[in-house]
Design a protein around this motif. Structure first.
Motif, mmCIF file in Angstrom:
data_model
loop_
_atom_site.group_PDB
_atom_site.id
_atom_site.type_symbol
_atom_site.label_atom_id
_atom_site.label_comp_id
_atom_site.label_asym_id
_atom_site.label_seq_id
_atom_site.Cartn_x
_atom_site.Cartn_y
_atom_site.Cartn_z
ATOM 1 N N ALA A 132 -86.615 7.653 29.283
ATOM 2 C CA ALA A 132 -86.050 6.494 29.295
ATOM 3 C C ALA A 132 -84.538 6.913 29.715
ATOM 4 C CB ALA A 132 -85.849 6.122 28.072
ATOM 5 N N GLN A 133 -84.164 8.214 30.474
ATOM 6 C CA GLN A 133 -82.977 8.903 30.880
ATOM 7 C C GLN A 133 -82.625 8.358 32.496
ATOM 8 O OE1 GLN A 133 -80.869 10.461 29.013
ATOM 9 N NE2 GLN A 133 -82.748 10.178 27.381
ATOM 10 N N LEU A 134 -81.479 7.795 32.666
ATOM 11 C CA LEU A 134 -81.127 7.287 33.937
ATOM 12 C C LEU A 134 -80.908 8.517 34.742
ATOM 13 C CD1 LEU A 134 -78.822 4.199 32.842
ATOM 14 C CD2 LEU A 134 -81.043 3.999 33.904
ATOM 15 N N GLY A 135 -81.394 8.465 35.770
ATOM 16 C CA GLY A 135 -81.172 9.408 36.787
ATOM 17 C C GLY A 135 -80.105 9.170 37.862
ATOM 18 N N PRO A 136 -79.766 10.177 38.667
ATOM 19 C CA PRO A 136 -78.454 9.858 39.688
ATOM 20 C C PRO A 136 -78.789 8.571 40.575
ATOM 21 C CG PRO A 136 -79.107 12.164 39.615
ATOM 22 C CD PRO A 136 -80.164 11.433 39.051
ATOM 23 N N ALA A 141 -77.512 2.902 41.653
ATOM 24 C CA ALA A 141 -78.161 1.568 41.790
ATOM 25 C C ALA A 141 -77.239 0.357 40.870
ATOM 26 C CB ALA A 141 -79.404 1.080 41.690
ATOM 27 N N LEU A 142 -77.022 0.877 39.694
ATOM 28 C CA LEU A 142 -76.567 0.007 38.682
ATOM 29 C C LEU A 142 -74.879 0.017 38.943
ATOM 30 C CD1 LEU A 142 -78.134 1.383 35.294
ATOM 31 C CD2 LEU A 142 -78.418 -0.780 36.370
ATOM 32 N N ARG A 143 -74.329 0.981 39.502
ATOM 33 C CA ARG A 143 -72.737 0.731 39.842
ATOM 34 C C ARG A 143 -72.701 -0.207 40.845
ATOM 35 N NH1 ARG A 143 -72.490 6.597 38.973
ATOM 36 N NH2 ARG A 143 -73.132 6.823 41.136
ATOM 37 N N GLU A 144 -73.491 0.017 41.896
ATOM 38 C CA GLU A 144 -73.570 -1.286 42.910
ATOM 39 C C GLU A 144 -73.953 -2.502 42.761
ATOM 40 O OE1 GLU A 144 -75.770 -1.771 47.405
ATOM 41 O OE2 GLU A 144 -76.225 0.090 46.050
ATOM 42 N N VAL A 145 -74.676 -2.718 41.789
ATOM 43 C CA VAL A 145 -74.999 -4.177 41.601
ATOM 44 C C VAL A 145 -74.158 -4.770 40.197
ATOM 45 C CG1 VAL A 145 -76.615 -3.690 39.582
ATOM 46 C CG2 VAL A 145 -77.105 -5.959 40.935
ATOM 47 N N ALA A 146 -73.073 -3.782 39.602
ATOM 48 C CA ALA A 146 -72.520 -4.600 38.380
ATOM 49 C C ALA A 146 -71.470 -5.621 39.060
ATOM 50 C CB ALA A 146 -71.758 -3.357 37.935
ATOM 51 N N PRO A 147 -70.725 -5.584 40.097
ATOM 52 C CA PRO A 147 -69.791 -6.550 40.338
ATOM 53 C C PRO A 147 -70.398 -7.796 40.514
ATOM 54 C CG PRO A 147 -69.490 -4.582 41.800
ATOM 55 C CD PRO A 147 -70.668 -4.171 41.050
ATOM 56 N N ARG A 148 -71.657 -7.942 41.124
ATOM 57 C CA ARG A 148 -72.253 -9.103 41.178
ATOM 58 C C ARG A 148 -72.777 -9.555 39.918
ATOM 59 N NH1 ARG A 148 -73.625 -11.389 45.563
ATOM 60 N NH2 ARG A 148 -75.427 -12.540 45.160
ATOM 61 N N LEU A 149 -73.237 -8.638 38.890
ATOM 62 C CA LEU A 149 -73.740 -9.147 37.779
ATOM 63 C C LEU A 149 -72.473 -9.939 36.940
ATOM 64 C CD1 LEU A 149 -76.128 -6.309 36.587
ATOM 65 C CD2 LEU A 149 -76.734 -8.462 37.487
ATOM 66 N N ALA A 150 -71.561 -9.421 37.253
ATOM 67 C CA ALA A 150 -70.033 -9.935 36.444
ATOM 68 C C ALA A 150 -69.838 -11.456 36.680
ATOM 69 C CB ALA A 150 -68.879 -8.976 36.863
ATOM 70 N N GLN A 151 -70.536 -11.958 37.790
ATOM 71 C CA GLN A 151 -70.387 -13.325 38.321
ATOM 72 C C GLN A 151 -71.435 -14.025 37.869
ATOM 73 O OE1 GLN A 151 -69.024 -13.647 42.432
ATOM 74 N NE2 GLN A 151 -68.058 -11.653 42.337
ATOM 75 N N ALA A 152 -72.522 -13.495 37.532
ATOM 76 C CA ALA A 152 -73.887 -14.097 37.264
ATOM 77 C C ALA A 152 -73.897 -14.873 35.992
ATOM 78 C CB ALA A 152 -75.152 -13.174 37.304
ATOM 79 N N ARG A 183 -76.722 -0.467 28.296
ATOM 80 C CA ARG A 183 -75.645 0.222 27.977
ATOM 81 C C ARG A 183 -74.880 0.537 29.081
ATOM 82 N NH1 ARG A 183 -79.279 2.568 24.433
ATOM 83 N NH2 ARG A 183 -79.848 4.417 25.706
ATOM 84 N N GLN A 184 -75.563 1.103 30.357
ATOM 85 C CA GLN A 184 -74.728 1.477 31.540
ATOM 86 C C GLN A 184 -74.096 0.113 32.121
ATOM 87 O OE1 GLN A 184 -74.225 4.508 32.327
ATOM 88 N NE2 GLN A 184 -73.159 3.757 34.204
ATOM 89 N N LEU A 185 -74.637 -0.860 31.911
ATOM 90 C CA LEU A 185 -74.184 -2.145 32.601
ATOM 91 C C LEU A 185 -73.007 -2.721 31.918
ATOM 92 C CD1 LEU A 185 -77.378 -3.955 33.940
ATOM 93 C CD2 LEU A 185 -75.653 -2.868 35.110
#
Length: 234
Positions: A132-136, A141-152, A183-185
Motif C-alpha cells: 500500500a506504499q505510493l511509488g514515485p 499522478a496525485l500532484r498533477e490531479v490535486a488542483p482539479r480535485l480542489a475544485q471538484a 492522506r497524500q491528497l
C-alpha cells in the motif's frame, strides 16, 4: 179616290230618347291630359354645418343643405358604401379545385432540454504487489490531479487489488491503498476533505483479467473519480 197613309206619331218620351242617343253619337270624347312629369329627387350630399371646432358633417338633400361659405367645404355626393365583391379568380374548365383559406402550419412546441450534469473524470494510481506504499509515479499522478480535485464537488477513492490471496486480506489491502491516496491528497489540497469519500473492496471490480501478470498489475490500483460543477471547468 186618293188613299193617304198616316205615319204613327212618336210619343214624347220615345222622341227624347232618340234625340239623346243621336247627340251622344255626334259628340267627340274629351281629350286626356298627359301625365305630369316626375319631380326629380335630389341626390343625398355630405355637407358641413358650422366651422372650426364646432364643424359637423351630415347628410342632406337639395335646399335643405346649408349654403356654402368660404369657411366650409363643398358638399360631397354620397356614394354607396357597400363593399365591392372581391373578384373570383377564373378557374380552368373541367378543373376540380377547392378554394380554401390557407392557414399557417401549426408550430410544434419543443420542450426545453434539461442540461446534463457534468460527467465524472477518473485517474488511477497503481501499487506494487501486496503493498500500500505510493511509488514515485503514483505521487507524481496525485500532484498533477490535486488542483482539479480542489475544485471538484464530489470525489470518490476506490481501492482495488488483484485476485491473488484470501478475500479478507485483499479487502484490507484495498482499504489501506485508498487511505494512502487520501492522506497524500489532503496534504496537497486540504479543502477536498468535505467532498471526498472512500470505497475499498478487494474482490471486486477488476479492470482486467487476472490470468496474466500485466492484468493483475493493472488491478492493483486506486481509482480517483471526481466531478467539477460548472460550464467551463479550468
Amino acid at each position: 179616290m186618293t188613299r193617304r197613309t198616316h205615319m204613327p206619331a212618336c210619343r214624347p218620351s220615345a222622341a227624347a230618347s232618340c234625340l239623346a242617343i243621336a247627340a251622344c253619337a255626334a259628340t267627340p270624347p274629351a281629350p286626356v291630359a298627359p301625365p305630369a312629369p316626375a319631380t326629380p329627387i335630389a341626390q343625398a350630399q355630405l355637407a358641413q354645418g358650422g366651422y372650426g371646432d364646432g364643424a359637423a358633417f351630415a347628410l342632406c338633400r337639395g335646399d335643405a343643405c346649408p349654403q356654402r361659405t368660404p369657411k366650409t367645404l363643398a358638399p360631397v355626393a354620397v356614394q354607396s358604401t357597400a363593399p365591392a365583391a372581391p373578384a373570383t379568380p377564373a378557374l380552368p374548365r373541367n378543373a376540380d379545385v377547392e378554394l380554401e383559406e390557407s392557414a399557417p402550419p401549426p408550430i410544434a412546441s419543443v420542450p426545453a432540454k434539461a442540461p446534463e450534469p457534468p460527467a465524472f473524470e477518473q485517474v488511477a494510481v497503481h501499487f506494487p504487489f501486496a503493498s500500500a506504499q505510493l511509488g514515485p509515479s503514483a505521487r507524481a499522478a496525485l500532484r498533477e490531479v490535486a488542483p482539479r480535485l480542489a475544485q471538484a464537488s464530489e470525489i470518490t477513492l476506490s481501492g482495488r487489488t488483484d485476485s491473488t490471496g484470501p478475500a479478507a486480506t485483499n479487502d484490507g489491502l484495498a482499504k489501506a491503498r485508498a487511505q494512502a491516496v487520501l492522506r497524500q491528497l489532503l496534504a496537497l489540497s486540504p479543502a477536498i476533505a468535505a467532498h471526498v469519500s472512500v470505497d475499498a473492496q478487494g474482490t471486486c471490480c477488476y479492470a482486467e483479467s487476472n490470468d496474466s501478470p500485466a492484468g493483475r498489475a493493472n488491478n492493483r490500483r486506486v481509482e480517483i473519480r471526481y466531478r467539477i460543477d460548472g460550464d467551463d471547468p479550468p
